[in-house]
Design a protein around this motif. Structure first.
Motif, short mmCIF file in Angstrom:
data_model
loop_
_atom_site.label_atom_id
_atom_site.label_comp_id
_atom_site.label_asym_id
_atom_site.label_seq_id
_atom_site.Cartn_x
_atom_site.Cartn_y
_atom_site.Cartn_z
N LYS A 4 0.82 -1.20 0.00
CA LYS A 4 0.00 0.00 0.00
C LYS A 4 0.86 1.26 0.00
CE LYS A 4 -3.96 1.98 2.49
NZ LYS A 4 -4.90 1.76 3.63
N ILE A 5 0.43 2.24 -0.79
CA ILE A 5 1.07 3.55 -0.83
C ILE A 5 0.06 4.61 -0.40
CG2 ILE A 5 2.09 5.33 -2.31
CD1 ILE A 5 3.22 3.20 -4.07
N LEU A 6 0.46 5.49 0.49
CA LEU A 6 -0.36 6.62 0.91
C LEU A 6 0.24 7.89 0.31
CD1 LEU A 6 -2.55 8.04 2.64
CD2 LEU A 6 -0.91 8.02 4.54
N LEU A 7 -0.56 8.61 -0.47
CA LEU A 7 -0.13 9.86 -1.08
C LEU A 7 -0.85 11.02 -0.41
CD1 LEU A 7 -0.25 8.78 -4.84
CD2 LEU A 7 1.74 8.83 -3.32
N ILE A 8 -0.09 12.03 0.02
CA ILE A 8 -0.64 13.11 0.84
C ILE A 8 -0.37 14.47 0.21
CG2 ILE A 8 -0.62 14.21 3.12
CD1 ILE A 8 0.60 11.56 4.18
N GLN A 9 -1.39 15.32 0.20
CA GLN A 9 -1.22 16.74 -0.10
C GLN A 9 -1.48 17.49 1.20
OE1 GLN A 9 -2.88 18.69 -3.74
NE2 GLN A 9 -3.90 20.04 -2.29
N ASP A 58 -2.05 6.18 11.41
CA ASP A 58 -2.12 4.76 11.78
C ASP A 58 -2.24 3.86 10.55
OD1 ASP A 58 -4.64 5.56 11.01
OD2 ASP A 58 -5.69 4.59 12.68
N THR A 59 -1.98 4.39 9.38
CA THR A 59 -2.11 3.63 8.14
C THR A 59 -1.19 2.40 8.13
OG1 THR A 59 -1.93 3.74 5.73
CG2 THR A 59 -0.36 5.05 6.98
N ASP A 60 -1.60 1.36 7.39
CA ASP A 60 -0.75 0.20 7.22
C ASP A 60 0.10 0.33 5.95
OD1 ASP A 60 -2.82 -0.01 5.44
OD2 ASP A 60 -3.28 -2.10 5.87
N ALA A 61 0.01 1.48 5.29
CA ALA A 61 0.88 1.73 4.12
C ALA A 61 2.32 1.81 4.58
CB ALA A 61 0.46 3.02 3.43
N GLU A 62 3.21 1.23 3.81
CA GLU A 62 4.63 1.26 4.19
C GLU A 62 5.41 2.32 3.41
OE1 GLU A 62 6.58 -2.38 2.00
OE2 GLU A 62 4.76 -3.06 3.02
N LEU A 63 4.81 2.82 2.33
CA LEU A 63 5.44 3.84 1.51
C LEU A 63 4.56 5.09 1.53
CD1 LEU A 63 7.91 4.32 -0.33
CD2 LEU A 63 6.52 3.54 -2.26
N LEU A 86 7.60 6.54 12.71
CA LEU A 86 6.77 5.34 12.73
C LEU A 86 7.36 4.22 11.87
CD1 LEU A 86 3.28 7.10 12.43
CD2 LEU A 86 4.21 5.95 14.45
N GLY A 87 8.55 4.45 11.31
CA GLY A 87 9.22 3.41 10.53
C GLY A 87 8.80 3.32 9.08
N LYS A 88 8.11 4.35 8.57
CA LYS A 88 7.68 4.34 7.18
C LYS A 88 8.77 4.90 6.28
CE LYS A 88 3.49 3.22 8.65
NZ LYS A 88 2.88 1.89 8.42
N THR A 89 8.70 4.53 5.01
CA THR A 89 9.58 5.10 4.01
C THR A 89 8.88 6.31 3.40
OG1 THR A 89 10.56 2.96 3.49
CG2 THR A 89 10.80 4.69 1.84
N VAL A 90 9.53 7.48 3.44
CA VAL A 90 8.91 8.74 3.03
C VAL A 90 9.57 9.29 1.77
CG1 VAL A 90 8.43 11.13 3.70
CG2 VAL A 90 8.23 9.29 5.40
N ILE A 91 8.73 9.62 0.78
CA ILE A 91 9.18 10.22 -0.47
C ILE A 91 8.61 11.63 -0.55
CG2 ILE A 91 9.36 9.90 -2.96
CD1 ILE A 91 10.37 7.50 -1.32
N LEU A 92 9.45 12.61 -0.83
CA LEU A 92 8.99 13.99 -0.96
C LEU A 92 9.10 14.46 -2.40
CD1 LEU A 92 10.47 15.86 2.16
CD2 LEU A 92 8.18 14.92 1.85
N LEU A 132 16.82 1.91 -2.80
CA LEU A 132 16.29 3.25 -2.95
C LEU A 132 17.40 4.30 -3.00
CD1 LEU A 132 13.39 4.51 -3.03
CD2 LEU A 132 13.68 5.01 -0.59
N LYS A 133 17.33 5.18 -3.99
CA LYS A 133 18.31 6.25 -4.11
C LYS A 133 17.84 7.48 -3.32
CE LYS A 133 19.37 4.88 -8.90
NZ LYS A 133 18.22 3.99 -9.11
N LYS A 134 18.77 8.39 -3.07
CA LYS A 134 18.44 9.61 -2.35
C LYS A 134 17.63 10.58 -3.21
CE LYS A 134 19.98 9.51 1.91
NZ LYS A 134 19.07 9.80 3.05
#
Length: 439
Positions: A4-9, A58-63, A86-92, A132-134
């Motif tokens: 699962k991926i969670l996308l946020i604005q 509290d999402t179960d998304a990991e990305l 929370l241990g998630k992988t965050v992409i900006l 994953l690259k920087k």
């Protein structure tokens, strides 16, 4: 089970540190449904527009992907920090991140610089392989996008139109503009059949109007004329933004109106010629603005504008006079910003070289408080003049004169009443120290 991926604005903070919330989000960004469409089918995608809903920590998304505009940069950082804890992988991603990628790297696992069409899939594949690259960056040479996943928006409290995009970039080279810094005068246009495909999908979902998100839709005249001819066949209403010089093209204005466009937004920036020249916007002539706006209005198109204060030619008197300009020209929905030297822009480099950066804390930049030393006033005077301008333009007297006491009210009374309501809504925000950003 699908990953699962969670996308946020994110939504911005107001000047008191509270999250800006709304009951309904009218100007829905395209980035999230487009990223969802670029995501492989073996992923489940969830979208979150924080202006109208709470971020599900509290999402179960990991990305976690966060697409941020400049006014929400502080909230973006806070959300990113929380998810990483929370241990998630965050992409900006987003234009502020693209302008300052090294700074953004402090708060995430990877940064998407610029357009994501060629790099989003690569990033996901690297994530799955543990490589994953920087940073991810690839300049587009052509703009080809999948059909955005508009269906993911249908259960949200949004307005009565959806976003569509025909092209990206702008051939203008204004020094303060982040679009110029990212595209350097380049304008990438999509194929017209693909644009029409997206508009038809919006119509299939029950919407009767759409917003073309282009920075300057009419950068290519032949393309614009052909696109308007195809849009006309769909019998839909639409809005977009472009440069004011469209007023000099009678054929194009007729085509735009006949295709269903009823609102155009213009970045007029200033009524001072000196200020425009200083912004590398010498092609615009404020002495022509009134005639140009009237020409556009005569074609049955309503007008929204954006202007900045604090440029080289601005004085306290010229800022005050801007209110009269807006009132006389019956500008339906005016918005203002303090000219801000955003890191990564040419204007920032100029102000830094001249040692005119007053506030070096880039995270506090909000376009409603002066952060540079203006030429003809103090930073404190500029900030006060800015809010005085907003309060004058959004006084009930001025609102009524711009929306109700006009010829348009006799022609389209219901539309005029809608604009009156928008203005009163913005007035309420202004009285609480909240800039009426498009969120």
């Amino acid at each position: 089970m699908k990953k699962k991926i969670l996308l946020i604005q994110p939504t911005p903070y107001d000047q008191y540190g509270n999250l800006v919330k709304k009951k309904r989000l009218y100007f829905v960004g395209l980035a999230l449904p487009l990223l969802a469409a670029l995501t492989p089918d073996d992923f489940e995608v969830e979208l979150c527009y924080e202006t109208i809903e709470n971020v599900p920590f509290d999402t179960d998304a990991e990305l976690i992907g966060i697409s941020s505009m400049g006014h929400a940069v502080m909230r973006t950082i806070d959300i990113a920090k929380k998810f990483r804890e929370l241990g998630k992988t965050v992409i900006l991603g987003g234009y502020m991140v693209s302008l300052m990628p090294e700074e953004a790297q402090k708060y995430c696992d990877a940064v998407m610089i610029g357009d994501a069409e060629e790099t989003w899939g690569e990033m996901i594949n690297d994530y799955l392989n543990g490589t994953l690259k920087k940073t991810y960056r690839k300049k587009l040479t052509e703009l080809v996008t999948p059909l955005p996943r508009y269906e993911l928006l249908l259960n949200k409290k949004i307005g009565n139109f959806l976003p569509v995009q025909a092209g990206r970039g702008c051939p203008k080279t204004c020094s303060f503009c982040s679009i110029y810094c990212l595209y350097h005068g380049q304008y990438l246009k999509r194929s017209i059949p693909d644009v029409i495909r997206d508009i038809k999908r919006v119509k299939e979902l029950g919407f009767r109007q759409f917003l073309l998100l282009d920075d300057n839709l009419f950068s290519n005249r032949d393309y614009a004329l052909e696109l308007c001819n195809e849009i006309r066949k769909l019998k839909m209403k639409w809005m977009t933004q472009c440069s004011i010089d469209i007023a000099e093209d009678e054929e194009l204005l007729n085509a735009v109106h006949d295709s269903g466009c009823y609102v155009l937004s213009f970045g007029l920036e200033s009524i001072s010629r000196e200020s425009l020249v200083g912004m590398q916007k010498a092609w615009a002539h404020p002495d022509r603005y009134s005639r140009q706006l009237e020409t556009i209005r005569k074609h049955g198109i309503d007008i929204s504008t954006e202007m900045v204060v604090g440029a080289e030619g601005d004085t306290l008197e010229s800022i005050k006079a801007t209110a009269g300009f807006v009132e006389r020209n019956h500008i339906t929905v005016p918005r203002f910003y303090i000219l801000t030297p955003i890191p990564g822009t040419q204007y920032y480099d100029e102000m830094k070289k001249q040692d005119r950066i007053y506030n070096t804390d880039m995270y506090s930049y909000n376009s409603c408080e002066a952060v540079h030393y203006p030429k003809n006033m103090t930073p404190e005077q500029l900030t006060k003049a800015y809010w005085d301008l907003y309060n004058e333009v959004y006084s009930y007297r001025c609102i009524l004169k711009r929306t109700i006491f006009t010829r348009n009210f006799l022609i389209r009374p219901f539309t005029s009443m809608f604009y009156f309501g928008v203005n009163v809504f913005y007035r309420n925000h202004i009285k609480h120290g909240i800039v009426p950003n498009i969120i």
